[in-house]
Design an enzyme around this catalytic site. Structure first.
Site, PDB file in Angstrom:
ATOM      1  N   LYS A  85      14.500   3.922 -28.103  1.00  0.00           N
ATOM      2  CA  LYS A  85      15.859   3.815 -27.555  1.00  0.00           C
ATOM      3  C   LYS A  85      16.045   5.004 -26.630  1.00  0.00           C
ATOM      4  O   LYS A  85      15.848   6.150 -27.033  1.00  0.00           O
ATOM      5  CB  LYS A  85      16.876   3.848 -28.697  1.00  0.00           C
ATOM      6  CG  LYS A  85      18.289   3.568 -28.215  1.00  0.00           C
ATOM      7  CD  LYS A  85      19.260   3.436 -29.362  1.00  0.00           C
ATOM      8  CE  LYS A  85      20.603   2.929 -28.885  1.00  0.00           C
ATOM      9  NZ  LYS A  85      21.144   3.637 -27.712  1.00  0.00           N
ATOM     10  N   ASP A 118      -0.057  -4.587   4.169  1.00  0.00           N
ATOM     11  CA  ASP A 118      -1.202  -4.971   4.986  1.00  0.00           C
ATOM     12  C   ASP A 118      -1.346  -6.484   4.944  1.00  0.00           C
ATOM     13  O   ASP A 118      -1.647  -7.052   3.894  1.00  0.00           O
ATOM     14  CB  ASP A 118      -2.468  -4.299   4.453  1.00  0.00           C
ATOM     15  CG  ASP A 118      -2.445  -2.787   4.655  1.00  0.00           C
ATOM     16  OD1 ASP A 118      -2.429  -2.365   5.834  1.00  0.00           O
ATOM     17  OD2 ASP A 118      -2.417  -2.041   3.658  1.00  0.00           O
ATOM     18  N   HIS A 121       0.840  -1.195   0.000  1.00  0.00           N
ATOM     19  CA  HIS A 121       0.000   0.000   0.000  1.00  0.00           C
ATOM     20  C   HIS A 121       0.880   1.252   0.000  1.00  0.00           C
ATOM     21  O   HIS A 121       1.515   1.583   0.999  1.00  0.00           O
ATOM     22  CB  HIS A 121      -0.910  -0.065   1.242  1.00  0.00           C
ATOM     23  CG  HIS A 121      -1.955   1.000   1.272  1.00  0.00           C
ATOM     24  ND1 HIS A 121      -2.904   1.064   2.250  1.00  0.00           N
ATOM     25  CD2 HIS A 121      -2.203   2.041   0.446  1.00  0.00           C
ATOM     26  CE1 HIS A 121      -3.693   2.112   2.035  1.00  0.00           C
ATOM     27  NE2 HIS A 121      -3.278   2.712   0.943  1.00  0.00           N
ATOM     28  N   GLU A 130      16.394   9.201 -29.655  1.00  0.00           N
ATOM     29  CA  GLU A 130      17.662   8.726 -30.219  1.00  0.00           C
ATOM     30  C   GLU A 130      17.489   7.631 -31.275  1.00  0.00           C
ATOM     31  O   GLU A 130      18.310   7.489 -32.174  1.00  0.00           O
ATOM     32  CB  GLU A 130      18.539   8.197 -29.078  1.00  0.00           C
ATOM     33  CG  GLU A 130      19.977   7.991 -29.474  1.00  0.00           C
ATOM     34  CD  GLU A 130      20.737   7.130 -28.449  1.00  0.00           C
ATOM     35  OE1 GLU A 130      20.108   6.578 -27.530  1.00  0.00           O
ATOM     36  OE2 GLU A 130      21.949   7.005 -28.602  1.00  0.00           O
TER      37      GLU A 130
HETATM   38 MN    MN Z   1      -3.072   0.003   4.324  1.00  0.00          MN
END
Ligand code: MN
Length: 499
Positions: free
Chosen positions: A193, A50, A42, A337
């Site tokens: 690139k 969590d 989170h 490029e």
């Molecule tokens: Mn949380």
């Protein structure tokens, strides 16, 4: 009384699921355990994990949850803090997405792990669990602290049951072969690139090491990626990418110059604020203890997309299947490029330059080896007038030109001590610049000083003459990440459309 899950959220704004029935939080000491667990990563105001364990509230399964700032420990010994929070509805287990700004827990949420679990011990203030997830496997012990608040628990690793990890792959990036024209082919993917320095990020659960392509650690040069591992949904990974300095929406190698060569920590910290860099990830060599070298590119790309939680400083390169010409045109238009073509199904071959990765450039610029310098005139009489550069062919380092423009006062200041340091009596070229060419502005090369061929300069030029010399070369910057022996004369020929 603490607020419940539903009371904390505005369901007309957040995509999180609403709890259908709610009877208050379960008592972890007595509730009947289920079998499912998950860990969310989170990215709230502060990154945390969590841990959610399925328990029954009557007949309804709920997710008993702890917010664990440092994730579950993967080493025995020191426990990590785990704050017991409100029970979440069972449906929350499959939630992954963005909680909009201004809402409770605003930020990105990703599923870090999920699987089954069993309870080994269950007592008031104590819980021992065995997790069998995709990433987390082992026995952890959760216990309420005697100090602190009632919601404060600690989690300690008892025993890790993850399989032995694969050995790390060689830390040497795969290279692309230069070709002269873009093409369309459904058996290939195409990506921009990126004009910066090629870098491997070796990420662990709690640290990131950056390695340049010639095997030097450059972590201290780019402190903005110190916590790159926190942007990855994994235990460990090796990510291949390019560090770039953006300017008006496109990478600028010249702008990056101000960062590349800094050594002193104070200079780095100060310059980082003016010229922040971006890590653009485009490949994945290793993930969660498994080597991905043999996994086809398209699968590695998919894993990379799932792995990185992008923000302004960590990005994943876009790519398209089949349409090389369209991407090349877009690259020209946006002054990128060039493009890189990668063959579907191809494995990752560390250090190899083969035909499975091909690059096409939109500009004539090349990395060249500095083999010496010539004395300047007028305001530059105390420093150098031009750099003598070369590229490797079968017979050795061929002199290809004398670069007299493109230097700022600052680059001269920076370059001069390096040139002095590398000075040698021995000419590194197989062809003598004094005989084979003139210096800048058609003047003969004066008083050449030879250096050991260790510096690589990026040089833009108009064309290659029939005698293999650069026409109108201009200095773009030093590239300390490129090994000199990788500066090939054959690439110059392709670039110039001669080969
Ligand atoms: Mn949380």
């Amino acid at each position: 009384m603490a607020k419940t899950y539903n009371e904390k959220r505005k369901f007309e704004e957040t995509p999180e699921p609403k709890a259908r029935s709610f009877r208050g939080d379960v008592d972890v000491a007595t509730a009947t355990p289920g079998t499912t667990f998950m860990i969310h990563q989170h990215h709230a105001r502060r990154l945390h994990y969590d841990l959610r364990l399925e328990f029954f509230n009557g007949k309804t399964p709920v997710l008993v949850s702890w917010a664990v700032p440092k994730n579950l420990p993967l080493k025995t010994g020191k426990p990590n803090l785990a704050v017991h929070v409100e029970d979440h509805p069972f449906d929350y287990g499959s939630f992954s997405g963005t909680i909009p700004a201004g809402n409770y827990g605003a930020g990105e949420v990703r599923i870090f792990d999920r699987g089954t679990y069993e309870v080994l011990e269950q007592e008031p203030g104590k819980l021992t669990i065995r997790l069998d997830g995709d990433r987390m496997k082992g026995v952890w012990h959760l216990f309420q602290t005697s100090k602190g608040e009632e919601k404060d628990w600690l989690v300690r690793l008892r025993q890790l049951e993850r399989p032995d990890p694969d050995p790390l792959p060689p830390l040497d990036p795969m290279k692309a072969t230069l070709i002269d024209e873009p093409f369309d082919d459904d058996a290939w993917i195409f990506e921009p690139k990126w004009d910066g320095v090629r870098t491997l990020a070796i990420c662990d659960i709690d640290k990131t090491i950056l390695m340049s392509r010639n095997g030097n650690e450059v972590s201290a040069t780019y402190p903005e990626f110190e916590k790159l591992h926190d942007r990855l949904v994994c235990i460990d990974a090796i990510v291949d990418g390019e560090i770039v300095a953006m300017s008006k929406g496109r990478p600028s190698f010249e702008r990056l110059q101000s960062r590349i060569n800094l050594q002193n920590e104070r200079d780095i910290q100060r310059t980082m604020k003016q010229i922040p860099t971006t890590f653009v990830a485009f490949d994945l060599l290793y993930l969660d203890g498994r080597s991905l070298l043999k996994v086809p590119i398209e699968e590695r790309k998919e894993l990379l997309d799932q792995l990185v939680v992008v923000n302004e400083s960590v990005q994943v390169s876009t790519y398209i299947p089949g349409q090389g010409k369209a991407l090349y045109d877009a690259a020209c238009e946006q002054r990128l490029e060039g493009i890189v073509a990668k063959k579907l199904g191809c494995p990752y071959r560390p250090g190899r330059r083969g035909r499975e990765w091909l690059k096409v450039k939109t500009v004539h610029d090349a990395e060249l080896v500095v083999g010496g310098w010539s004395r300047g005139e007028g305001s530059r009489s105390t420093s150098f007038g031009s750099l003598l550069v070369g590229a490797y062919a079968e017979d050795g380092l061929r002199f290809v030109g004398s670069v007299g423009t493109g230097f700022s006062e600052k680059t001269i200041e920076l370059l001069m001590p390096r040139l002095r340091e590398l000075e040698t009596g021995e000419m590194p070229f197989v062809t003598d610049p004094r005989k084979s060419a003139t210096g800048s502005f058609g003047k003969p090369i004066r008083d050449p000083h030879w250096i050991r061929p260790e510096l690589v300069a990026k040089v833009e030029f108009r064309e290659l003459t029939s005698t293999g010399k650069l026409r109108a070369p201009s200095f773009k910057g030093l590239d300390p990440s490129k090994p000199p022996q990788d500066c090939l004369f054959s690439e110059l020929e392709i670039l110039a459309g001669v080969g």
